[in-house]
Design an enzyme around this catalytic site. Sequence first.
Site: not given
Length: 317
Positions: A99, A109, A111-112, A273
């Site tokens: 950001h 953004h 993601n892998v 969790g």
Amino acid sequence: MSSAPDLSAVRNYLLSLQDTICAGLEAVDGEGSFLTDEWTRPAGGGGRTRILTDSGVIEKGGVAFSHVHGDQLPPSASAHRPEVAGKPWQAMGVSLVIHPRNPYVPTSHMNVRFFCAGDGLEKSSIEDRDSEIKNPIWWFGGGFDLTPYYGFEEDARHWHATAHDAVEPFGDHLYPRFKQGCDEYFYLKHRKEPRGIGGLFFDDFNELGFDQSFALMRSVGDHYLSAYQPIVARRKDHDYSERERDFQLYRRGRYVEFNLVWDRGTLFGLQSGGRTESILMSLPPLTAWKYDWSPAPGSPEAELHEKFLTARDWLNE
């Protein structure tokens, strides 16, 4: 073509990718350094979260590595893949959200990730255990997407051209498929609008066999910096006023809504969790909601909605 998953190789790559991306982002930021937070998950596994805040360009950025495991998957992960329910599993990945402070620099953004389930994954150590996995069920996922506040066609074309280059060596059909997947996934159904201009998104991917599927995931991860750094460099010194900053905070509200309402990764992390601080690192430091607000016709803010927050073929227009 190898079909047996090599968890050690995936883990080593992801740790290296985190180091490379943090170094590249520090270079384009020019001032700050990422702080490292090592953590463990009581139910199994842990990770390494790196955070940069209130720096030269980046107002808040997080680049997180995680490697977690368990004996039974949470509902969010097994609902659409019932064959993995009840099996021991391991999941690992690198996820980041950046950001910037300047509203003319878009949020990004990436993601892998890799997931594997099967008997033989009960222990936390993956060393010398790959050959013991019985009937493994595995896949890769990932991608990257861009969320501008003020749109520039030059930036959008560069972002999508880099996305195309990341996956084209593995098949001409993959960029259109992954682009469509991104447009469909990063969509706020309750607002009936996309989060940004898209990019790549894929999940449950194993169709090329382990070696080539892993190579594709690596290519996506390795292309993130070349997609994002030039855009940051072009826009980071752009003048802005409170008007642009107010609009940025308003649009950041949409980012929060997506991550908390629709994002499967957030849901998986919380239900399994995971560490809440690391899961929610994607949220911006400041945001705003305005009741029933809409941009003035003909304004730069309206242009974002009309020309950028809509599905477009950025490569061929």
